[in-house]
Design an enzyme around this catalytic site. Structure first.
Site, PDB file in Angstrom:
ATOM      1  N   ASP A   1       0.815  -1.217   0.000  1.00  0.00           N
ATOM      2  CA  ASP A   1       0.000   0.000   0.000  1.00  0.00           C
ATOM      3  C   ASP A   1       0.851   1.270   0.000  1.00  0.00           C
ATOM      4  OD1 ASP A   1      -2.200  -1.668   0.177  1.00  0.00           O
ATOM      5  OD2 ASP A   1      -2.395  -1.466   2.348  1.00  0.00           O
ATOM      6  N   MET A   2       0.245   2.356  -0.430  1.00  0.00           N
ATOM      7  CA  MET A   2       0.938   3.644  -0.512  1.00  0.00           C
ATOM      8  C   MET A   2       1.585   4.029   0.813  1.00  0.00           C
ATOM      9  SD  MET A   2      -0.562   7.402  -1.594  1.00  0.00           S
ATOM     10  CE  MET A   2      -1.599   7.581  -0.136  1.00  0.00           C
TER      11      MET A   2
END
Length: 309
Positions: free
Chosen positions: A142-143
């Protein structure tokens, strides 16, 4: 069928009575409902050999074929963005991804991603298996998750390592801080994960079409209202650790999607770090492990929690 077909997905319906667009939006977690409706409108989805409309009601044992056309995407350009390289040779690149960086381009976000940085770093030496949007990318995080990420420089390495991931033989150990005090020092969460039934931006253990997901965890340190843990993935579903820890009542600190909306600390997203990545090298067959150091914010947070005990 229309378009230049890139991928075909075959699905057999076990239970009928539901609209096909709703069914597919849950079953195909990587596709948005609006995109599925476009595929239906363009005749790219067939049931029992015939195109159907979005409001088609499924029957038991219907056979669905989803044809996904080759995506039309803008040119993805290399960008001179510094990379924290943990290891590199002619086959693979292991990077320590920073917080806030998206792994690969997506609609509305074609710049400043890890892929842009990797394209500049590797020049023309990247696997092309995942197309122009995800060259060299075998898996993603994830970011706002930091840590070890594997990039493949050629198709042979990509195919071998993708099979390792599929066979669950890649070691992936994450460090995280969760709310609350876990009762046991070790444990396993075994709960299928799929698209959330009402919120498509979230994943859930309550999905009707969840896929098997297993996370093993152990306690590293306790801080009263918080616990520092290590999680090892047996599978690799979207948001798996975040969903599983929330499922057992211990969401990740800083995770406003699956945990409390307000966080007692100034954080940007969840406290989750991909610390250990272990693979068998695609050329030598040698087992190799890579350890990404904890980011500064994570180390500082641990020190703050230790001082408050």
């Amino acid at each position: 069928m229309t378009g230049n077909i890139n991928e075909t997905i075959n699905i057999c319906v076990e239970q009928g009575g539901e609209r096909i667009d709703r069914f597919l939006s849950r079953d195909l977690e990587d596709l948005s409902r609006s995109y599925i409706q476009k595929l239906l409108k363009d005749g790219n989805i067939e049931v029992n050999g015939k195109p159907v409309k979005a409001n088609y009601k499924l029957n038991t044992l219907d056979k669905i074929v989803v044809n996904i056309p080759e995506p039309e995407a803008p040119e993805i350009l290399p960008e001179d963005i510094p990379l924290d390289v943990l290891y590199e040779d002619d086959d693979i690149l292991i990077v320590n991804k920073p917080k806030g960086m998206v792994v690969h381009p997506a609609p509305g976000h074609y710049e400043h991603t890890l892929v842009n940085a990797v394209m500049y770093h590797c020049k023309d030496r990247l696997s092309g298996i995942n197309g122009i949007l995800r060259p060299g990318i075998v898996h993603r995080i994830d970011m706002d998750t930091t840590g070890s990420l594997l990039v493949c420089k050629n198709d042979r390495a990509h195919q071998i390592l993708a099979e390792e991931l599929k066979a669950h033989s890649v070691t992936r150990r994450y460090h995280a801080i969760v709310y609350g005090s876990l009762k046991e020092d070790t444990g396993t969460v075994n709960a299928p994960i799929g698209r959330h039934p009402t919120d498509r931006k979230k994943m859930s253990t309550r999905s009707a079409n969840g896929r098997p997901a297993v996370t093993h965890y152990k306690v590293l340190e306790r801080f009263g209202n918080y616990t520092y843990i290590e999680c090892e993935l047996e599978t690799g579903r979207t948001h798996q650790i975040r969903v599983h820890m929330a499922y057992i009542g211990h969401p990740l600190l800083g995770d406003s999607v699956y945990g409390p909306a307000k966080c007692p600390f100034k954080l940007e997203g969840q406290t989750l770090h991909a610390k250990i990545l272990g693979i068998r090298h695609p050329s030598t067959g040698e087992y190799m492990e890579f350890d990404a150091p904890l980011p500064e914010y994570f180390r500082q947070l641990l020190e703050n929690l230790r001082r408050k005990i």
